[in-house]
Design an enzyme around this catalytic site. Sequence first.
Site, PDB file in Angstrom:
ATOM      1  N   GLU A  44      49.098   3.347  40.610  1.00  0.00           N
ATOM      2  CA  GLU A  44      48.352   3.766  41.418  1.00  0.00           C
ATOM      3  C   GLU A  44      47.345   5.260  41.304  1.00  0.00           C
ATOM      4  O   GLU A  44      46.668   4.869  41.631  1.00  0.00           O
ATOM      5  CB  GLU A  44      48.773   4.275  42.787  1.00  0.00           C
ATOM      6  CG  GLU A  44      49.610   5.796  42.513  1.00  0.00           C
ATOM      7  CD  GLU A  44      50.787   5.912  41.664  1.00  0.00           C
ATOM      8  OE1 GLU A  44      51.523   6.800  41.215  1.00  0.00           O
ATOM      9  OE2 GLU A  44      51.438   5.185  41.282  1.00  0.00           O
ATOM     10  N   CYS A  70      57.834   4.290  38.828  1.00  0.00           N
ATOM     11  CA  CYS A  70      59.180   5.194  38.241  1.00  0.00           C
ATOM     12  C   CYS A  70      60.300   5.313  38.095  1.00  0.00           C
ATOM     13  O   CYS A  70      61.416   4.776  37.818  1.00  0.00           O
ATOM     14  CB  CYS A  70      57.914   6.610  38.662  1.00  0.00           C
ATOM     15  SG  CYS A  70      57.954   8.301  37.567  1.00  0.00           S
ATOM     16  N   GLY A  79      60.627  12.603  33.517  1.00  0.00           N
ATOM     17  CA  GLY A  79      61.739  13.168  32.029  1.00  0.00           C
ATOM     18  C   GLY A  79      62.725  12.654  32.044  1.00  0.00           C
ATOM     19  O   GLY A  79      63.131  13.216  31.519  1.00  0.00           O
ATOM     20  N   HIS A 120      52.982   5.203  36.582  1.00  0.00           N
ATOM     21  CA  HIS A 120      51.886   4.792  38.168  1.00  0.00           C
ATOM     22  C   HIS A 120      50.678   4.462  38.083  1.00  0.00           C
ATOM     23  O   HIS A 120      49.484   4.586  37.751  1.00  0.00           O
ATOM     24  CB  HIS A 120      51.556   6.453  38.306  1.00  0.00           C
ATOM     25  CG  HIS A 120      52.782   7.351  38.420  1.00  0.00           C
ATOM     26  ND1 HIS A 120      53.696   7.508  39.667  1.00  0.00           N
ATOM     27  CD2 HIS A 120      53.348   7.701  37.772  1.00  0.00           C
ATOM     28  CE1 HIS A 120      54.432   7.819  39.664  1.00  0.00           C
ATOM     29  NE2 HIS A 120      54.532   8.897  38.482  1.00  0.00           N
TER      30      HIS A 120
END
Length: 368
Positions: free
Chosen positions: A346, A258, A302, A344
């Site tokens: 995870e 990210c 974003g 993500h």
Amino acid sequence: MKYQKRQKAIILLADGTIFYGKAVGNKQGTAFGEVCFNTGMTGYQEIFTDPSYFGQIMVTTNAHIGNYGTNAEEIESDSVKIAGLVVKNFSYEFSRDAADSSLEEFLDKNNLLAISDVDTRALVSYIRDNGAMNAVISTEVDNIEGLKQQLAEVPNMEGLELASKVSTKEPYYFGNENATYKIAALDIGIKKNILRNLAKRDCYIKVFPYNSKFEELEAFNPDGYFLSNGPGDPEPLVEAQEVAKEIIKRNLPLFGICLGHQVIALANGVSTYKMHNGHRGINHPVKNMVTGKGEVTSQNHGFAVDREETEAHPDIEITHVHLNDNTVAGIAMKSKNVFSVQYHPEASPGPHDSSYLFDQFIKNIKNK
């Protein structure tokens, strides 16, 4: 609580648009932040405690929030990180054996303002059309002009450095100290489930503050390096970019998720940009360009990495692409032991299609 007359509340957007609702419980006040929405049907507690959401007013698209309560174990950080909450129907009652408190109690404990009875379908549609923007939620429904003046002074997310607001102040350890692998993780907003996934793969992790220097991470003598997720604009994170540059220069195993993915791109001279309304949900389709397989992913960002610049870079290949808008969802360096993804793996909450990326990181460490 739920039977008494509740106070009127509003959400006021930066362009002057107003949506009406009611305060959740007895809570009164005002909260500012960038308004965004998450399309996940479950996982609200993990979303609210995700450091990547720091400074944002969260609009949930599921019509019912709070119906399965909260559990003290289902958190991604030590406190609620969103700035405020907007929902359609707020459930004061909950029905789940594993829950230890209601969502109302959880929000009260974390002093978070929430408003309900908002037409969230109309609000989300408006954000989709007009983009993410600053907003205020408030029970001061008779002070519209005053709220507008205060809202005008709230800084925009673009150019805003927020990692320092959520990062650990001191280094700490996670996992079994006798594990096979040692990982140095730079905390620019790390989620607990990332640490759990690494520890599950026989890793002992030392987590460092956002502004740590490479030499501090190197002193741990790690087998691999990790750059975490986090909030805000990646561009102001000059110190994190310098850490990434040093790791890359030495061709050490590096994995980014990210915000960490964006930092790795910036360290390679590839720019990032603020998206119209971002990706936030647990069913985002991604194509693995290496295997040709599709993945359903959990996403929360974003900002994104510039695709044209990535394609033009001689030492970077695009490994994953978001199928909704063809944005860059993953990259790898051709001559270095470095890779990263925008989403993500995870997945807390979300699907586990991408958990193999943690195994890939371990494989890269073994083969270094």
